[in-house]
Design a protein around this motif. Structure first.
Motif, PDB file in Angstrom:
ATOM      1  N   LEU A   1      -2.394   7.930  -6.438  1.00 21.99           N
ATOM      2  CA  LEU A   1      -2.408   9.188  -5.686  1.00 21.99           C
ATOM      3  C   LEU A   1      -2.569  10.395  -6.593  1.00 21.99           C
ATOM      4  O   LEU A   1      -2.946  11.467  -6.144  1.00 21.99           O
ATOM      5  CB  LEU A   1      -1.097   9.344  -4.894  1.00 21.99           C
ATOM      6  N   GLY A   2      -2.243  10.233  -7.883  1.00 22.01           N
ATOM      7  CA  GLY A   2      -2.311  11.361  -8.796  1.00 22.01           C
ATOM      8  C   GLY A   2      -2.835  10.967 -10.154  1.00 22.01           C
ATOM      9  O   GLY A   2      -2.926   9.786 -10.490  1.00 22.01           O
ATOM     10  N   TYR A   3      -3.189  11.970 -10.948  1.00 27.87           N
ATOM     11  CA  TYR A   3      -3.711  11.734 -12.290  1.00 27.87           C
ATOM     12  C   TYR A   3      -3.258  12.880 -13.185  1.00 27.87           C
ATOM     13  O   TYR A   3      -3.360  14.041 -12.812  1.00 27.87           O
ATOM     14  CB  TYR A   3      -5.232  11.662 -12.250  1.00 27.87           C
ATOM     15  N   LEU A   4      -2.742  12.539 -14.362  1.00 28.45           N
ATOM     16  CA  LEU A   4      -2.297  13.549 -15.323  1.00 28.45           C
ATOM     17  C   LEU A   4      -2.764  13.181 -16.726  1.00 28.45           C
ATOM     18  O   LEU A   4      -2.889  12.002 -17.046  1.00 28.45           O
ATOM     19  CB  LEU A   4      -0.763  13.630 -15.357  1.00 28.45           C
ATOM     20  N   VAL A   5      -3.009  14.184 -17.555  1.00 24.70           N
ATOM     21  CA  VAL A   5      -3.239  13.932 -18.966  1.00 24.70           C
ATOM     22  C   VAL A   5      -1.885  14.043 -19.660  1.00 24.70           C
ATOM     23  O   VAL A   5      -0.979  14.723 -19.183  1.00 24.70           O
ATOM     24  CB  VAL A   5      -4.246  14.934 -19.570  1.00 24.70           C
ATOM     25  N   LYS A   6      -1.738  13.361 -20.797  1.00 27.93           N
ATOM     26  CA  LYS A   6      -0.434  13.283 -21.448  1.00 27.93           C
ATOM     27  C   LYS A   6       0.067  14.611 -21.999  1.00 27.93           C
ATOM     28  O   LYS A   6       1.261  14.758 -22.239  1.00 27.93           O
ATOM     29  CB  LYS A   6      -0.478  12.237 -22.569  1.00 27.93           C
ATOM     30  N   ASN A   7      -0.831  15.566 -22.193  1.00 28.29           N
ATOM     31  CA  ASN A   7      -0.373  16.862 -22.694  1.00 28.29           C
ATOM     32  C   ASN A   7      -0.075  17.846 -21.568  1.00 28.29           C
ATOM     33  O   ASN A   7       0.019  19.057 -21.789  1.00 28.29           O
ATOM     34  CB  ASN A   7      -1.408  17.454 -23.665  1.00 28.29           C
ATOM     35  N   ALA A   8       0.082  17.323 -20.347  1.00 28.35           N
ATOM     36  CA  ALA A   8       0.405  18.188 -19.213  1.00 28.35           C
ATOM     37  C   ALA A   8       1.758  18.854 -19.435  1.00 28.35           C
ATOM     38  O   ALA A   8       2.665  18.293 -20.050  1.00 28.35           O
ATOM     39  CB  ALA A   8       0.448  17.359 -17.927  1.00 28.35           C
ATOM     40  N   GLU A   9       1.892  20.078 -18.948  1.00 31.54           N
ATOM     41  CA  GLU A   9       3.149  20.797 -19.085  1.00 31.54           C
ATOM     42  C   GLU A   9       4.193  20.219 -18.134  1.00 31.54           C
ATOM     43  O   GLU A   9       3.863  19.563 -17.143  1.00 31.54           O
ATOM     44  CB  GLU A   9       2.926  22.282 -18.783  1.00 31.54           C
ATOM     45  N   LYS A  10       5.456  20.494 -18.427  1.00 32.07           N
ATOM     46  CA  LYS A  10       6.555  19.951 -17.639  1.00 32.07           C
ATOM     47  C   LYS A  10       6.442  20.355 -16.172  1.00 32.07           C
ATOM     48  O   LYS A  10       6.653  19.536 -15.271  1.00 32.07           O
ATOM     49  CB  LYS A  10       7.895  20.414 -18.206  1.00 32.07           C
ATOM     50  N   ALA A  11       6.089  21.609 -15.927  1.00 31.29           N
ATOM     51  CA  ALA A  11       5.972  22.095 -14.542  1.00 31.29           C
ATOM     52  C   ALA A  11       4.914  21.316 -13.774  1.00 31.29           C
ATOM     53  O   ALA A  11       5.087  21.002 -12.593  1.00 31.29           O
ATOM     54  CB  ALA A  11       5.631  23.584 -14.542  1.00 31.29           C
ATOM     55  N   GLU A  12       3.818  20.979 -14.448  1.00 28.59           N
ATOM     56  CA  GLU A  12       2.745  20.213 -13.815  1.00 28.59           C
ATOM     57  C   GLU A  12       3.210  18.791 -13.506  1.00 28.59           C
ATOM     58  O   GLU A  12       2.901  18.242 -12.447  1.00 28.59           O
ATOM     59  CB  GLU A  12       1.536  20.175 -14.753  1.00 28.59           C
TER      60      GLU A  12
ATOM     61  N   SER B   1       0.818  -1.217   0.000  1.00 23.93           N
ATOM     62  CA  SER B   1       0.000   0.000   0.000  1.00 23.93           C
ATOM     63  C   SER B   1       0.851   1.266   0.000  1.00 23.93           C
ATOM     64  O   SER B   1       0.330   2.375  -0.102  1.00 23.93           O
ATOM     65  CB  SER B   1      -0.932   0.009   1.226  1.00 23.93           C
ATOM     66  N   ASN B   2       2.176   1.111   0.138  1.00 25.84           N
ATOM     67  CA  ASN B   2       3.061   2.277   0.168  1.00 25.84           C
ATOM     68  C   ASN B   2       3.454   2.761  -1.221  1.00 25.84           C
ATOM     69  O   ASN B   2       4.168   3.752  -1.352  1.00 25.84           O
ATOM     70  CB  ASN B   2       4.338   1.956   0.964  1.00 25.84           C
ATOM     71  N   ARG B   3       3.046   2.053  -2.249  1.00 23.15           N
ATOM     72  CA  ARG B   3       3.422   2.455  -3.597  1.00 23.15           C
ATOM     73  C   ARG B   3       2.713   3.744  -4.001  1.00 23.15           C
ATOM     74  O   ARG B   3       1.564   3.969  -3.661  1.00 23.15           O
ATOM     75  CB  ARG B   3       3.110   1.332  -4.571  1.00 23.15           C
ATOM     76  N   LYS B   4       3.442   4.570  -4.751  1.00 24.05           N
ATOM     77  CA  LYS B   4       2.937   5.887  -5.123  1.00 24.05           C
ATOM     78  C   LYS B   4       2.778   5.953  -6.633  1.00 24.05           C
ATOM     79  O   LYS B   4       3.758   5.983  -7.380  1.00 24.05           O
ATOM     80  CB  LYS B   4       3.891   6.957  -4.599  1.00 24.05           C
ATOM     81  N   VAL B   5       1.524   5.947  -7.058  1.00 25.83           N
ATOM     82  CA  VAL B   5       1.205   5.820  -8.482  1.00 25.83           C
ATOM     83  C   VAL B   5       0.532   7.070  -9.026  1.00 25.83           C
ATOM     84  O   VAL B   5      -0.335   7.657  -8.379  1.00 25.83           O
ATOM     85  CB  VAL B   5       0.276   4.610  -8.721  1.00 25.83           C
ATOM     86  N   ILE B   6       0.949   7.448 -10.236  1.00 24.13           N
ATOM     87  CA  ILE B   6       0.295   8.529 -10.976  1.00 24.13           C
ATOM     88  C   ILE B   6      -0.296   7.925 -12.242  1.00 24.13           C
ATOM     89  O   ILE B   6       0.408   7.266 -13.005  1.00 24.13           O
ATOM     90  CB  ILE B   6       1.289   9.639 -11.368  1.00 24.13           C
ATOM     91  N   GLY B   7      -1.589   8.115 -12.446  1.00 27.81           N
ATOM     92  CA  GLY B   7      -2.235   7.621 -13.655  1.00 27.81           C
ATOM     93  C   GLY B   7      -2.061   8.614 -14.787  1.00 27.81           C
ATOM     94  O   GLY B   7      -2.050   9.832 -14.566  1.00 27.81           O
ATOM     95  N   LEU B   8      -1.937   8.104 -15.992  1.00 23.87           N
ATOM     96  CA  LEU B   8      -1.676   8.945 -17.157  1.00 23.87           C
ATOM     97  C   LEU B   8      -2.630   8.557 -18.281  1.00 23.87           C
ATOM     98  O   LEU B   8      -2.822   7.374 -18.550  1.00 23.87           O
ATOM     99  CB  LEU B   8      -0.230   8.720 -17.604  1.00 23.87           C
ATOM    100  N   SER B   9      -3.244   9.549 -18.918  1.00 22.77           N
ATOM    101  CA  SER B   9      -4.179   9.251 -20.001  1.00 22.77           C
ATOM    102  C   SER B   9      -4.037  10.261 -21.124  1.00 22.77           C
ATOM    103  O   SER B   9      -3.660  11.411 -20.894  1.00 22.77           O
ATOM    104  CB  SER B   9      -5.615   9.268 -19.470  1.00 22.77           C
ATOM    105  N   MET B  10      -4.330   9.830 -22.332  1.00 28.28           N
ATOM    106  CA  MET B  10      -4.244  10.715 -23.499  1.00 28.28           C
ATOM    107  C   MET B  10      -5.308  11.801 -23.434  1.00 28.28           C
ATOM    108  O   MET B  10      -5.097  12.933 -23.794  1.00 28.28           O
ATOM    109  CB  MET B  10      -4.414   9.908 -24.784  1.00 28.28           C
TER     110      MET B  10
END
Length: 225
Positions: free
Chosen positions: A105-116, A80-89
């Motif tokens: 723990l997190g979610y990002l779209v693939k066109n997210a900027e580098k800072a994000e 349960s200690n694993r830290k996962v970010i989901g990524l989608s187009m």
């Protein structure tokens, strides 16, 4: 005073090699980030993670053989200690909830900027849910469409007023540190309250707390004007 920057090891998973190469290049360009492994599907991801034990896992949602959601479930069941970010187009509403329920723990779209991307990795590395404010507005709509709002399970131990207050602030995107400052309490105290609440409702992490709170009516988002 010299502030040390933690070295963060990362494993990435995506079935498109060209995207992986570009993503890896972006991550490795950050001073304290190092990609130590990659995978093209969920099955490979599980093998690579177990072999390399990264600090943060970034995985595409839709992959062949085993998708990111199923791989995340397996990884979280193992630890349960694993830290996962989901990524989608695409900004797919359904996959946000699926990934959070799986334990991401997190979610990002693939066109997210580098800072994000950098913010997401740093937040998840510290055990903080990334971009809760964005995700919560989506969750409200998703849960309404799924018509899953229920009363809390009978077996759930009652939450204290302080635990409910902390949950509400987590749902609004506050970090543990920001909550501790708001209540003038130590960070350790707030973390203890949050962990006890997680234990009571059976959530794997902060993102799980947010999903549970919205699904069972423990938190009502403020209506935007």
């Amino acid at each position: 005073m010299i502030i040390s920057i933690p070295e963060i090891s990362i494993v990435i998973a995506d079935d498109h090699e060209i995207f992986r190469d570009g993503f890896k290049l972006t991550l490795n360009s950050v001073e304290n980030f190092t990609v130590i492994g990659e995978a093209s599907n969920g099955t490979e991801l599980i093998e690579v993670v177990n072999k390399t034990k990264p600090d943060v896992i970034i995985t595409d949602i839709k992959m062949p053989f085993m998708d990111g959601v199923e791989a995340t479930k397996v990884l979280m069941n193992e630890s349960s200690n694993r830290k996962v970010i989901g990524l989608s187009m695409f900004d797919d509403d359904e996959t946000i909830l699926d990934m959070l329920e799986a334990g991401a723990l997190g979610y990002l779209v693939k066109n997210a900027e580098k800072a994000e991307l950098i913010d997401a990795v740093n937040s998840v590395y510290k055990g903080e849910a990334y971009n809760c404010r964005f995700t919560n507005s989506k969750l409200t709509k998703i849960l309404a469409l799924r018509k899953k709002r229920k009363t809390a399970p009978v077996k759930t131990e009652p939450l204290t007023e302080r635990e409910l207050d902390v949950i509400a602030l987590l749902c609004e995107g506050y970090t543990n540190k920001e909550i501790s400052e708001k209540y003038c309490l130590s960070l350790r105290t707030i973390e203890g309250v949050r962990l006890k609440a997680q234990e009571k409702i059976g959530a794997k992490n902060i993102a799980g707390v947010v999903v549970f709170a919205m699904q069972y009516g423990l938190y009502q988002p403020k209506k935007s004007r």
